[in-house]
Design a protein around this motif. Structure first.
Motif, PDB file in Angstrom:
ATOM      1  N   HIS A 118      48.729  31.453  35.864  1.00 41.06           N
ATOM      2  CA  HIS A 118      47.088  31.304  36.368  1.00 41.06           C
ATOM      3  C   HIS A 118      47.003  29.790  35.455  1.00 41.06           C
ATOM      4  O   HIS A 118      47.952  30.070  34.400  1.00 41.06           O
ATOM      5  N   LEU A 119      46.710  28.814  35.747  1.00 43.21           N
ATOM      6  CA  LEU A 119      46.525  27.910  35.098  1.00 43.21           C
ATOM      7  C   LEU A 119      45.381  27.648  34.078  1.00 43.21           C
ATOM      8  O   LEU A 119      44.483  27.335  34.514  1.00 43.21           O
TER       9      LEU A 119
ATOM     10  N   LEU B  75      31.540  39.263  29.386  1.00 42.63           N
ATOM     11  CA  LEU B  75      30.202  37.868  29.593  1.00 42.63           C
ATOM     12  C   LEU B  75      31.009  37.002  30.046  1.00 42.63           C
ATOM     13  O   LEU B  75      30.613  36.470  29.359  1.00 42.63           O
ATOM     14  N   PRO B  78      28.123  33.867  33.963  1.00 45.62           N
ATOM     15  CA  PRO B  78      26.718  33.112  33.428  1.00 45.62           C
ATOM     16  C   PRO B  78      25.031  33.533  34.005  1.00 45.62           C
ATOM     17  O   PRO B  78      24.609  34.231  33.094  1.00 45.62           O
ATOM     18  N   PHE B  92      41.144  36.434  32.709  1.00 47.20           N
ATOM     19  CA  PHE B  92      41.029  35.126  33.609  1.00 47.20           C
ATOM     20  C   PHE B  92      39.615  34.957  34.596  1.00 47.20           C
ATOM     21  O   PHE B  92      39.802  36.220  35.795  1.00 47.20           O
ATOM     22  N   GLU B  95      38.106  29.087  39.248  1.00 43.68           N
ATOM     23  CA  GLU B  95      36.823  28.609  39.287  1.00 43.68           C
ATOM     24  C   GLU B  95      36.913  28.521  40.859  1.00 43.68           C
ATOM     25  O   GLU B  95      35.947  27.524  41.052  1.00 43.68           O
ATOM     26  N   ILE B 101      40.480  38.322  36.277  1.00 43.11           N
ATOM     27  CA  ILE B 101      41.931  38.823  36.815  1.00 43.11           C
ATOM     28  C   ILE B 101      42.516  39.174  35.450  1.00 43.11           C
ATOM     29  O   ILE B 101      42.066  38.828  34.579  1.00 43.11           O
ATOM     30  N   TYR B 126      38.827  35.209  26.934  1.00 43.78           N
ATOM     31  CA  TYR B 126      38.505  34.859  28.510  1.00 43.78           C
ATOM     32  C   TYR B 126      39.337  33.450  29.407  1.00 43.78           C
ATOM     33  O   TYR B 126      39.104  32.323  27.531  1.00 43.78           O
ATOM     34  N   PHE B 127      39.655  33.385  30.204  1.00 45.60           N
ATOM     35  CA  PHE B 127      40.487  32.315  30.105  1.00 45.60           C
ATOM     36  C   PHE B 127      40.290  31.192  31.194  1.00 45.60           C
ATOM     37  O   PHE B 127      40.311  32.887  32.537  1.00 45.60           O
ATOM     38  N   PHE B 128      40.429  29.990  31.485  1.00 44.89           N
ATOM     39  CA  PHE B 128      39.116  29.370  32.828  1.00 44.89           C
ATOM     40  C   PHE B 128      40.411  28.777  33.441  1.00 44.89           C
ATOM     41  O   PHE B 128      40.967  28.006  32.438  1.00 44.89           O
ATOM     42  N   GLY B 129      40.492  29.096  34.755  1.00 46.27           N
ATOM     43  CA  GLY B 129      41.037  27.992  35.239  1.00 46.27           C
ATOM     44  C   GLY B 129      41.723  28.044  36.033  1.00 46.27           C
ATOM     45  O   GLY B 129      40.288  28.493  37.432  1.00 46.27           O
ATOM     46  N   ILE B 130      42.380  27.299  37.176  1.00 47.96           N
ATOM     47  CA  ILE B 130      43.027  27.893  38.828  1.00 47.96           C
ATOM     48  C   ILE B 130      43.642  29.465  39.193  1.00 47.96           C
ATOM     49  O   ILE B 130      44.880  29.298  38.194  1.00 47.96           O
ATOM     50  N   CYS B 131      43.796  30.233  39.571  1.00 49.56           N
ATOM     51  CA  CYS B 131      44.568  31.035  40.189  1.00 49.56           C
ATOM     52  C   CYS B 131      45.987  31.019  40.511  1.00 49.56           C
ATOM     53  O   CYS B 131      46.295  30.004  40.932  1.00 49.56           O
ATOM     54  N   LYS B 132      46.859  31.478  40.447  1.00 47.27           N
ATOM     55  CA  LYS B 132      47.963  31.487  40.949  1.00 47.27           C
ATOM     56  C   LYS B 132      47.720  31.233  42.320  1.00 47.27           C
ATOM     57  O   LYS B 132      48.747  30.284  43.136  1.00 47.27           O
ATOM     58  N   GLN B 135      46.825  28.048  43.565  1.00 45.43           N
ATOM     59  CA  GLN B 135      47.218  26.828  43.092  1.00 45.43           C
ATOM     60  C   GLN B 135      48.201  26.773  44.058  1.00 45.43           C
ATOM     61  O   GLN B 135      48.507  25.457  45.366  1.00 45.43           O
TER      62      GLN B 135
END
Ligand code: MN
Ligand code: MN
Ligand code: ZN
Ligand code: ZN
Lengths: 138, 138
Positions: A118-119, B75, B78, B92, B95, B101, B126-132, B135
């Motif tokens: 995951h990025l 949390l 939002p 994760f 977005e 995940i 918490y991590f944010f981004g684009i999942c596998k 992508q």
DNA sequence: TCCAAATCTGTAATCATTACAAAATTATAA
DNA sequence: TTATAATTTTGTAATGATTACAGATTTGGA
């Protein structure tokens, strides 16, 4: 302490945000105060010097700032969103005094560009418990 | 998969929660589903088999479970609070597809009992981004 | 100065969460 | 079993942060 309005103006222009007076003052507030404020807290503070501002504008511009990466949205408090003019550190929330404390501490995960494929674009590290002061006070 | 009602009853009794039928079913749902649901999602799912339940009871018991350490409050979103029947891992948030995940990955901070003198009782990563998947899909 | 676009304000709407009192359930003892 | 008190659950109303929206204001350029 970053107070120079011209410098703040440049921060806004650097991320393609038109530097209106409200936006400059809002970003100035976020960069100077270290209090992880809510939207309402910022509104009430700025209202003293800018009596005509609206809460809506505060919220709208905070969202804009966050989208452009200028500020960090903290979901540490289930009741309301908090904002942080500084990024790149973890946070601690005291269950006794409700204070939010910065934790500038190294973590082996936050440097990673990918986790399990995951990025990673951003991260939040929250810790909960009893702060140093509240432990001493009882 | 933990489904045995008697076993779930024991989980509740172990933390001194009276094992009413609603509570057993609620905890069963949280332990079986891995979907990090909102209060409303749980309410709507359980309503199919327990038509008389109230959203208030769901919220009240989720808060009780969280207080006793049976479930984790996330949390991450939002807009609304999410709940997790499993603890001890990072999360994760994609977005693109909005999926949450689990990230069962080692971190050097979460074992600490104290950080800068502050007593640590719990933590959220918490991590944010684009999942596998997102992508690959574009 | 004039104008169009962007921003800001003021108010109303949204909606997750909480408060509260009455109804239902549960546990305990007679 | 039955009575009784305590706990839990329900249903509804209130709360309050956040958002939507339309009209007023400001901004920057011609
Ligand atoms: Mn901070
Ligand atoms: Mn999880
Ligand atoms: Zn404290
Ligand atoms: Zn995705």
């Amino acid at each position: 302490m970053i107070t120079d309005l011209e410098k703040i103006k440049k921060y806004l222009q650097a991320v393609k945000i038109k530097p209106t007076y409200l936006r400059i003052r809002l970003l100035k507030y976020l960069l100077e105060k270290k209090n992880h404020p809510t939207g309402k807290m910022i509104y009430q503070a700025l209202k003293k010097e800018l009596p005509t501002i609206s809460l809506t504008s505060i919220y709208n511009n905070l969202e804009l700032f966050a989208k452009k990466g200028l500020v960090k949205i903290l979901l540490l408090d289930p009741k309301e969103i908090r904002f942080d003019g500084e990024k790149g550190h973890h946070h601690f929330f005291c269950e006794k005094c409700q204070k939010i404390i910065d934790l500038p501490i190294d973590c082996n995960l936050i440097k990673k560009k990918k986790i399990f494929g995951h990025l990673i674009k951003d991260w939040d590290g929250y810790f909960f418990g009893i702060c140093k002061d509240c432990q001493r006070d009882g």
